[in-house]
Design an enzyme around this catalytic site. Structure first.
Site, short mmCIF file in Angstrom:
data_model
loop_
_atom_site.label_atom_id
_atom_site.label_comp_id
_atom_site.label_asym_id
_atom_site.label_seq_id
_atom_site.Cartn_x
_atom_site.Cartn_y
_atom_site.Cartn_z
N SER A 79 -1.56 -1.30 -4.21
CA SER A 79 -2.58 -0.26 -4.28
C SER A 79 -2.01 1.01 -3.67
O SER A 79 -0.90 1.02 -3.13
CB SER A 79 -3.86 -0.70 -3.55
OG SER A 79 -3.59 -0.99 -2.19
N LYS A 116 0.87 -1.18 0.00
CA LYS A 116 0.00 0.00 0.00
C LYS A 116 0.90 1.22 0.00
O LYS A 116 1.65 1.46 0.95
CB LYS A 116 -0.91 0.02 1.24
CG LYS A 116 -1.98 1.11 1.20
CD LYS A 116 -3.08 0.77 0.21
CE LYS A 116 -4.16 1.85 0.18
NZ LYS A 116 -5.31 1.47 -0.66
#
Length: 390
Positions: free
Chosen positions: A251, A177
């Site tokens: 992400s 992330k």
């Protein structure tokens, strides 16, 4: 109740024991089922090493529902531990993916790891191990460039060391992330005389989320030896699709300032009752890659899972991106023209996974157009299953 013989310190016990619990979130701030794990004694809050969640929301760089879910989960865990929220940063990886279209049900996967004295009797083969890593701060001018690749690669190497894994072939999923650009981040870079890779903050073909996700994916690929570092240059990121990782699921969000890495692998030194495997779908309509992930994790089946085998699947993690072409198996598709195409990719991936496992609480991320996660048109999928006695 938590195992009284388990220890969080490897100094007093030899073998890591990783576990997973998947519970629903009926709203971004709904932590009732999460808190119930602690109240019931099913999970010792001190053993939590990662929270991997799907929230409702847009899934874009400024998805406030995702941020709300992130804050809510951190707050609940800090309260259960009796510590300030800030203290979690060094011991818990939190990755919340926004957007739960179609059959995807918002949830949180709670990953724990304790240390125990003995390996489990009757469970042959390898078991799940977990490793964590943090990047150095990823500056706005780093995003989507080799600077981000290198910082993520270093963090993945640290996560492998943390997991006690030396062979990259034992690694089946690396979640990252990372940060995405925002107007404030761009202004900061420009004020220091720096440039940024794009002025698009979103998830479109030139969106900063895509640039960040793909630089992180190449960082994973470099760390695991899937791609040689000297092949990666700024002008090959989001350009040379032959460079990819088969196990990266990355992400990003505008709220992040660095990268959090969670690595899931198998080890013969694991006391976990779980095992992980992975596969790659060949296109947006393929289910064989999902089945391969489940099979390589240890579930032996022919065309379909039985109800008992579906119950053996603890979680599926899938990254479903949009293809670069509007032709699927010789036929024209319109997904690339949809004004919310990123939701289309997630919804399709969710439908494929749930049709096999029967579990709507599956972690399905994606929506980028083209990606260094998986080969062109393909999508990496990982499955965690329960190990069965011999």
């Amino acid at each position: 109740m938590p195992n009284p013989e388990a220890s969080l310190s490897p100094r007093s016990a030899r073998y890591p024991k990783a576990s997973m619990h998947v519970v629903p979130m009926l709203a971004p701030n709904d932590t009732a089922a999460f808190r119930a794990l602690f109240a019931s004694g099913a999970v010792d809050p001190a053993s939590v090493v990662a929270l991997i969640a799907k929230s409702e929301g847009s899934g874009l760089h400024n998805d406030h529902a995702r941020v709300f879910a992130d804050v809510s989960l951190r707050t609940a865990l800090a309260e259960a531990r009796g510590c300030p929220v800030e203290d979690l940063a060094d011991s818990v990886t939190v990755a919340v993916s926004g957007g739960s279209p179609g059959v995807i049900s918002p949830h949180v996967t709670v990953v724990t790891q304790e240390w125990v004295a003995d390996l489990p009797a009757g469970l042959p083969g390898v078991g799940l191990v977990v490793g964590r890593g943090h990047t150095e701060p990823i500056l706005p001018e780093d995003i989507g460039r080799t600077a981000q690749v290198d910082k993520v690669a270093d963090a993945v190497a640290a996560a492998m060391l943390d997991a006690g894994v030396t062979d990259p072939d034992d690694v089946h999923l690396v979640m990252v992330k990372g940060p995405a650009l925002s107007s404030r981040a761009v202004a900061d870079a420009l004020s220091r005389g720096k440039t940024v890779v794009t002025g698009d903050y979103g998830i479109g073909p030139m969106g900063s989320m895509c640039w960040s996700n793909d630089a992180s994916a190449l960082g994973v690929a470099v760390a695991l030896g899937e791609v040689k570092r000297d092949l990666v240059a700024d002008d090959r990121i989001r350009s040379d699709w032959d460079l990819f990782s088969a196990v990266a699921a990355t992400s990003s969000g505008g709220e992040k300032r660095g990268g959090e890495v969670l690595l899931l692998a198998n080890s013969a030194q694991s006391a976990s009752e779980l095992r992980i495997g992975h596969g790659i779908t060949r296109d947006m309509a393929d289910t064989e890659g999902i089945k391969t992930a489940i099979r390589t994790a240890g579930v032996d089946f022919d065309c379909c899972l039985s109800p008992a085998q579906q119950a053996q699947v603890v979680q599926v993690f899938g990254k479903f991106v949009l293809p670069g072409s509007d032709v699927l198996r010789g036929q024209h598709i319109t997904a690339l023209d949809d004004h919310e195409a990123h939701h289309v990719a997630k919804a399709v991936g969710g439908a494929l996974v749930v049709s096999i496992t029967g579990q709507p609480m599956s972690f399905i991320s994606g929506g980028e157009r083209n990606s260094h996660m998986g080969p062109p048109g393909g999508n990496p999928v990982a499955a965690v299953v329960r190990r069965l006695p011999a």
